[in-house]
Design an enzyme around this catalytic site. Structure first.
Site, short mmCIF file in Angstrom:
data_model
loop_
_atom_site.label_atom_id
_atom_site.label_comp_id
_atom_site.label_asym_id
_atom_site.label_seq_id
_atom_site.Cartn_x
_atom_site.Cartn_y
_atom_site.Cartn_z
N LYS A 39 -10.63 7.08 -39.93
CA LYS A 39 -11.88 6.31 -39.86
C LYS A 39 -12.12 5.52 -41.14
O LYS A 39 -12.32 4.33 -41.09
CB LYS A 39 -13.04 7.23 -39.54
CG LYS A 39 -13.04 7.61 -38.06
CD LYS A 39 -13.16 9.06 -37.76
CE LYS A 39 -12.88 9.32 -36.29
NZ LYS A 39 -13.01 10.73 -35.96
N TRP B 274 -18.37 17.23 -32.08
CA TRP B 274 -17.43 17.74 -33.09
C TRP B 274 -17.94 19.03 -33.70
O TRP B 274 -17.18 19.97 -33.91
CB TRP B 274 -17.17 16.68 -34.15
CG TRP B 274 -16.53 15.45 -33.59
CD1 TRP B 274 -17.06 14.19 -33.59
CD2 TRP B 274 -15.25 15.36 -32.91
NE1 TRP B 274 -16.18 13.32 -32.97
CE2 TRP B 274 -15.08 14.00 -32.55
CE3 TRP B 274 -14.25 16.27 -32.59
CZ2 TRP B 274 -13.94 13.55 -31.87
CZ3 TRP B 274 -13.12 15.82 -31.92
CH2 TRP B 274 -12.97 14.48 -31.57
N ASP C 30 -17.66 18.64 -42.20
CA ASP C 30 -16.75 17.69 -41.55
C ASP C 30 -17.28 16.31 -41.91
O ASP C 30 -18.36 15.92 -41.50
CB ASP C 30 -16.79 17.93 -40.04
CG ASP C 30 -15.89 16.96 -39.26
OD1 ASP C 30 -15.35 16.01 -39.87
OD2 ASP C 30 -15.73 17.17 -38.04
C1 PLP Z 1 -12.84 11.81 -35.21
C2 PLP Z 1 -13.53 13.05 -35.59
C3 PLP Z 1 -12.93 14.31 -35.42
C4 PLP Z 1 -11.58 14.49 -34.77
O1 PLP Z 1 -10.60 14.08 -35.64
P1 PLP Z 1 -9.05 14.27 -35.27
O2 PLP Z 1 -8.42 13.83 -36.55
O3 PLP Z 1 -8.77 13.37 -34.11
O4 PLP Z 1 -8.80 15.69 -34.96
C5 PLP Z 1 -13.62 15.41 -35.87
N1 PLP Z 1 -14.82 15.31 -36.44
C6 PLP Z 1 -15.43 14.12 -36.59
C7 PLP Z 1 -16.78 14.05 -37.24
C8 PLP Z 1 -14.80 12.95 -36.18
O5 PLP Z 1 -15.43 11.77 -36.34
#
Ligand code: PLP
Length: 360
Positions: free
Chosen positions: A196, A102, A172
């Site tokens: 999540k 990511w 993030d």
């Molecule tokens: C799941 C995840 C993403 C991607 O998220 P989307 O909502 O599917 O774009 C990005 N960064 C992290 C750390 C994630 O766990």
């Protein structure tokens, strides 16, 4: 009815009481004679939901008043572009720490809009550690500094907030938001896909310092400009109404049933400890990352044999312990134990691991 323990990395489990409440309100939300899904986003009923969700998030996370909370769409992945389009407009430079897929994607996307520098990376050891950061290597006049706080795929996490001085820190937090208290004031932007720890897929939450809003590149699409959403209270266009409603119920669960983020953290640490303690004592199963940076949300582990891994995943699923297959780049297994995973779910997993080890 029998519910499984779902160890999926996302979308993932939601608290049962949240699902029950939503079910009870499905046909008639608080006497309105309609489902939240059917409601106008401009109605007074919905206004109370979106404002209530924001107020709860501010309270639970102790978000300072000079930060905006934005409810947007497009997933965390859209933030990989939205952040540079809005922030990379001073020097046109930004720094990145590459701690997984990511973080890598955030860097690659930003590189399309400006000078995206890599200041550290743990790619050399399949992202099994968090690299040491040397502030001397940071770009002094960067527009922002990006990290991925919890690395969903590899199961590592930052333990310390990097000191980036005057350079805004962007994080993030998709896979760890609301799992423990965070000092929001140390960040310029925190963003997270909701699926999540916050609610269903379709909602992305952005917490941004007000002073960073209003500097977007001219080419920025209206919907990708933070100012658009900040000015309109996330109601410029139709927001993901139902996902925001569920997010509000999740926040009520954290506040009223769990008792806030400190309690949430203690519960999450307890769950992670149950699994890590077993991994440290097992002869068959092993964790895959450095101990000091182990995630309390995503826990990858391997047996060392592809065949045994496969057998384990299949037999666990037959027991109602589902989605334990690891990411293809790590192999083996991964147990994602987000906020909504009960302690009993982790205990059931460890009991099964013990049994599997004894039988194999
Ligand atoms: C799941 C995840 C993403 C991607 O998220 P989307 O909502 O599917 O774009 C990005 N960064 C992290 C750390 C994630 O766990």
């Amino acid at each position: 009815m029998s519910r499984v323990f779902n160890f999926s990395p996302g979308p993932s489990m939601l608290p049962e009481s949240v699902l029950a409440k939503a079910a009870g309100e499905m046909l008639d939300y608080e006497g309105s004679g309609q489902s939240v899904m059917e409601m106008s986003h401009r109605s007074k009923e919905y206004d109370a939901i979106i404002k209530g969700c924001e107020a709860l998030l501010r309270e639970v996370m102790e978000i300072p008043d000079d930060y905006k909370v934005l409810f947007v769409q497009g997933g965390a992945s859209s933030q990989f572009a939205m952040v540079p389009m809005n922030l990379m407009t001073g020097s046109g430079k930004a720094d990145f720490v590459i701690t997984g897929q990511w973080a890598k994607k955030a860097h690659q996307e930003a590189a399309r809009y400006g000078e995206a520098n890599i200041v550290a990376s743990s790619a050399d050891k399949t992202f099994s550690y968090i690299p040491k950061l040397d502030p001397a290597s940071f770009t002094k006049d960067a527009d922002y500094f990006h990290i991925c706080w919890n690395n969903t795929i590899y199961g590592t996490r930052f333990n310390e907030i990097p000191d980036t001085g005057n350079v805004p820190l962007v994080a993030d937090m998709s896979s760890c938001i609301l799992s423990e208290p965070v000092d929001v004031s140390k960040f310029g932007v925190i963003y997270a896909g909701a699926q999540k720890n916050m609610g269903p897929a379709g909602l992305t939450v952005v917490i941004i310092k007000e002073s960073l809003i209003g500097k977007a590149m001219d080419i920025t699409p209206t919907m990708f400009n933070y100012k658009t959403h900040a000015d309109e209270g996330s109601l410029y266009n139709t927001p993901p109404t139902y996902a925001i409603y569920i997010c509000k119920l999740v926040l009520e669960w954290i506040k009223n049933e769990i008792g806030g983020l400190q309690k949430m953290k203690e519960r999450n640490e307890k769950k992670a400890e149950i699994l890590y303690d077993f991994l440290d004592s097992s002869k068959m199963f092993k964790g895959t990352v450095e101990k000091e940076v182990r995630s309390i949300m995503n826990i990858p582990f391997v047996t060392g044999s592809d065949e045994l891994d496969k057998k384990f995943v299949a037999e666990a699923a037959a027991r109602g312990l589902i989605n334990l297959k690891g990411h293809r780049t790590v192999g083996g297994m991964r147990a994602s134990i987000y906020n909504a995973m009960p302690v009993e779910g982790v205990e059931a997993l460890v009991d099964f691991m013990k049994e599997f080890e004894a039988n194999n």
